[in-house]
Design a protein around this motif. Structure first.
Motif, PDB file in Angstrom:
ATOM      1  N   LEU B  19       0.473 104.573 142.534  1.00 26.76           N
ATOM      2  CA  LEU B  19      -0.923 104.194 142.743  1.00 26.76           C
ATOM      3  C   LEU B  19      -1.485 103.561 141.482  1.00 26.76           C
ATOM      4  O   LEU B  19      -1.175 103.984 140.368  1.00 26.76           O
ATOM      5  CB  LEU B  19      -1.771 105.431 143.076  1.00 26.76           C
ATOM      6  N   SER B  20      -2.312 102.548 141.681  1.00 25.77           N
ATOM      7  CA  SER B  20      -3.072 101.991 140.568  1.00 25.77           C
ATOM      8  C   SER B  20      -4.428 101.540 141.078  1.00 25.77           C
ATOM      9  O   SER B  20      -4.514 100.620 141.883  1.00 25.77           O
ATOM     10  CB  SER B  20      -2.322 100.822 139.930  1.00 25.77           C
ATOM     11  N   LEU B  21      -5.471 102.191 140.630  1.00 21.26           N
ATOM     12  CA  LEU B  21      -6.844 101.779 140.920  1.00 21.26           C
ATOM     13  C   LEU B  21      -7.456 101.270 139.626  1.00 21.26           C
ATOM     14  O   LEU B  21      -7.326 101.913 138.590  1.00 21.26           O
ATOM     15  CB  LEU B  21      -7.683 102.943 141.447  1.00 21.26           C
ATOM     16  N   GLU B  22      -8.110 100.123 139.704  1.00 27.44           N
ATOM     17  CA  GLU B  22      -8.663  99.532 138.497  1.00 27.44           C
ATOM     18  C   GLU B  22     -10.184  99.474 138.539  1.00 27.44           C
ATOM     19  O   GLU B  22     -10.786  99.331 139.605  1.00 27.44           O
ATOM     20  CB  GLU B  22      -8.110  98.128 138.294  1.00 27.44           C
ATOM     21  N   CYS B  23     -10.767  99.561 137.383  1.00 30.97           N
ATOM     22  CA  CYS B  23     -12.211  99.545 137.239  1.00 30.97           C
ATOM     23  C   CYS B  23     -12.556  98.759 135.984  1.00 30.97           C
ATOM     24  O   CYS B  23     -11.939  98.976 134.928  1.00 30.97           O
ATOM     25  CB  CYS B  23     -12.731 100.978 137.133  1.00 30.97           C
ATOM     26  N   THR B  24     -13.505  97.850 136.104  1.00 32.08           N
ATOM     27  CA  THR B  24     -13.949  97.118 134.927  1.00 32.08           C
ATOM     28  C   THR B  24     -15.471  97.110 134.866  1.00 32.08           C
ATOM     29  O   THR B  24     -16.148  97.094 135.896  1.00 32.08           O
ATOM     30  CB  THR B  24     -13.442  95.665 134.909  1.00 32.08           C
ATOM     31  N   VAL B  25     -15.974  97.140 133.658  1.00 31.99           N
ATOM     32  CA  VAL B  25     -17.408  97.098 133.420  1.00 31.99           C
ATOM     33  C   VAL B  25     -17.716  95.827 132.648  1.00 31.99           C
ATOM     34  O   VAL B  25     -16.973  95.463 131.731  1.00 31.99           O
ATOM     35  CB  VAL B  25     -17.865  98.342 132.630  1.00 31.99           C
ATOM     36  N   SER B  58      -8.915 114.886 130.587  1.00 38.22           N
ATOM     37  CA  SER B  58      -8.656 115.288 131.963  1.00 38.22           C
ATOM     38  C   SER B  58      -9.428 116.559 132.268  1.00 38.22           C
ATOM     39  O   SER B  58      -9.416 117.502 131.483  1.00 38.22           O
ATOM     40  CB  SER B  58      -7.159 115.532 132.156  1.00 38.22           C
ATOM     41  N   GLU B  59     -10.085 116.529 133.404  1.00 46.00           N
ATOM     42  CA  GLU B  59     -10.908 117.677 133.777  1.00 46.00           C
ATOM     43  C   GLU B  59     -10.151 118.686 134.640  1.00 46.00           C
ATOM     44  O   GLU B  59     -10.438 119.877 134.599  1.00 46.00           O
ATOM     45  CB  GLU B  59     -12.155 117.221 134.529  1.00 46.00           C
ATOM     46  N   ASN B  63      -1.979 115.384 139.982  1.00 46.76           N
ATOM     47  CA  ASN B  63      -0.884 114.433 140.093  1.00 46.76           C
ATOM     48  C   ASN B  63      -1.275 113.052 139.587  1.00 46.76           C
ATOM     49  O   ASN B  63      -0.524 112.111 139.734  1.00 46.76           O
ATOM     50  CB  ASN B  63      -0.487 114.349 141.581  1.00 46.76           C
ATOM     51  N   LEU B  64      -2.447 112.914 139.025  1.00 47.80           N
ATOM     52  CA  LEU B  64      -2.954 111.613 138.629  1.00 47.80           C
ATOM     53  C   LEU B  64      -3.049 111.504 137.114  1.00 47.80           C
ATOM     54  O   LEU B  64      -3.075 112.512 136.407  1.00 47.80           O
ATOM     55  CB  LEU B  64      -4.349 111.399 139.236  1.00 47.80           C
ATOM     56  N   SER B  65      -3.137 110.273 136.641  1.00 48.28           N
ATOM     57  CA  SER B  65      -3.351 110.019 135.226  1.00 48.28           C
ATOM     58  C   SER B  65      -4.317 108.860 135.086  1.00 48.28           C
ATOM     59  O   SER B  65      -4.564 108.115 136.042  1.00 48.28           O
ATOM     60  CB  SER B  65      -2.029 109.696 134.521  1.00 48.28           C
ATOM     61  N   ALA B  66      -4.889 108.716 133.911  1.00 46.52           N
ATOM     62  CA  ALA B  66      -5.828 107.624 133.657  1.00 46.52           C
ATOM     63  C   ALA B  66      -5.482 106.976 132.334  1.00 46.52           C
ATOM     64  O   ALA B  66      -4.918 107.612 131.440  1.00 46.52           O
ATOM     65  CB  ALA B  66      -7.259 108.140 133.648  1.00 46.52           C
ATOM     66  N   SER B  67      -5.843 105.709 132.232  1.00 46.75           N
ATOM     67  CA  SER B  67      -5.633 104.990 130.984  1.00 46.75           C
ATOM     68  C   SER B  67      -6.788 104.041 130.749  1.00 46.75           C
ATOM     69  O   SER B  67      -7.461 103.605 131.688  1.00 46.75           O
ATOM     70  CB  SER B  67      -4.304 104.213 131.019  1.00 46.75           C
ATOM     71  N   ARG B  68      -7.003 103.732 129.477  1.00 43.19           N
ATOM     72  CA  ARG B  68      -8.068 102.802 129.103  1.00 43.19           C
ATOM     73  C   ARG B  68      -7.469 101.824 128.096  1.00 43.19           C
ATOM     74  O   ARG B  68      -7.612 101.981 126.895  1.00 43.19           O
ATOM     75  CB  ARG B  68      -9.256 103.543 128.507  1.00 43.19           C
ATOM     76  N   SER B  78      -0.912 106.979 139.583  1.00 44.75           N
ATOM     77  CA  SER B  78      -0.018 108.059 139.963  1.00 44.75           C
ATOM     78  C   SER B  78       1.385 107.483 140.102  1.00 44.75           C
ATOM     79  O   SER B  78       1.544 106.359 140.565  1.00 44.75           O
ATOM     80  CB  SER B  78      -0.443 108.707 141.272  1.00 44.75           C
ATOM     81  N   LYS B  79       2.374 108.238 139.707  1.00 52.40           N
ATOM     82  CA  LYS B  79       3.756 107.777 139.877  1.00 52.40           C
ATOM     83  C   LYS B  79       4.242 108.057 141.290  1.00 52.40           C
ATOM     84  O   LYS B  79       5.006 107.287 141.881  1.00 52.40           O
ATOM     85  CB  LYS B  79       4.660 108.465 138.861  1.00 52.40           C
ATOM     86  N   LYS B  80       3.809 109.192 141.851  1.00 52.03           N
ATOM     87  CA  LYS B  80       4.222 109.571 143.203  1.00 52.03           C
ATOM     88  C   LYS B  80       3.063 110.246 143.917  1.00 52.03           C
ATOM     89  O   LYS B  80       2.698 111.378 143.600  1.00 52.03           O
ATOM     90  CB  LYS B  80       5.421 110.531 143.159  1.00 52.03           C
ATOM     91  N   LEU B  81       2.518 109.575 144.898  1.00 55.25           N
ATOM     92  CA  LEU B  81       1.357 110.104 145.595  1.00 55.25           C
ATOM     93  C   LEU B  81       1.711 111.280 146.506  1.00 55.25           C
ATOM     94  O   LEU B  81       2.793 111.323 147.117  1.00 55.25           O
ATOM     95  CB  LEU B  81       0.699 109.007 146.432  1.00 55.25           C
TER      96      LEU B  81
END
Lengths: 114, 111
Positions: B19-25, B58-59, B63-68, B78-81
């Motif tokens: 999984l990859s969800l992207e967000c930009t400001v 991380s709160e 199974n998820l991770s975040a990056s900036r 996520s590597k494996k959903l």
């Protein structure tokens, strides 16, 4: 850790009737309280915050530290008030490096019937 | 003015896929960035927040991770959903802390 509770998942009222959404919190310090609203097909957005002590779209909310509550009220509900409402808490003071995170309640869906 | 965008808006992924969800400001610099999840029947849960490039908190264990990788870019991965990863994901930003602004949200269904 802080916690926000919204006991009602769904509130159904008739147009023109009063509506009150309950919100209770647990936190040992002095929190900031907010109400966020999400209308259908729109983004989650800020409705009001307790420090502003303002009325937005006819809604008001008073922070009651004795009862640890921040209930949202409107004397005469309108159909356009139908939405999902979230109560949220943020730990004060604001320190950017600490994240300024919001803790949300479970949300209350309001349905205003004609 | 500041804007926030996240994509994709809707995603259907099989169990075990990445999984990859992207967000930009846009229109601000050095914002605080957040990923929230709204699972069915539950409220908004804070997953990750970031106060600067490369700084991720991380709160909840998951199974998820975040990056900036950049100042105004926040990625949820996520590597494996898992089936339990299904939900509505919201990216948000704030700067002075007065208000947190939310993106449009991404619906993820894991099948």
């Amino acid at each position: 850790a802080q916690r926000v509770t919204q006991p009602e998942k769904l509130l159904s009222v008739f147009k023109g009737a009063p509506v009150e959404l309950k919100c209770n919190y647990s936190y040992s310090g002095s929190p900031e309280l907010f109400w966020y609203v999400q209308y259908s097909r729109q983004r989650l957005q800020l409705l009001l915050r307790h420090i502003s002590r303002e009325s937005i779209k006819g809604f008001t909310a008073d922070l009651n530290k004795g009862e640890t509550s921040f209930h949202l009220k409107k004397p005469f509900a309108q159909e356009e008030d139908s939405a999902m409402y979230y109560c949220a808490l943020r730990v004060a003071p604001l320190i950017k490096a600490a994240g300024n995170k919001l803790t949300f309640g479970g949300g209350t869906r309001v349905l205003v019937k004609p | 003015s500041q804007t926030i965008h996240q994509w994709p808006a809707t995603l259907v992924q099989p169990v075990g896929s990445p999984l990859s969800l992207e967000c930009t400001v846009e229109g601000t610099s050095n914002p605080n960035l957040y990923w929230y999840r709204q699972a069915a029947g539950r409220g908004l849960q804070l997953l990750f927040y970031s106060v600067g490039i490369g700084q991720i908190s991380s709160e909840v264990p998951q199974n998820l991770s975040a990056s900036r990788p950049q100042d105004r870019q926040f990625i949820l991965s996520s590597k494996k959903l898992l089936l339990s990863d299904s939900g509505f994901y919201l990216c948000a930003w704030s700067y002075s802390g007065n208000t947190i602004y939310f993106g449009e949200g991404s619906w993820l269904t894991v099948v």
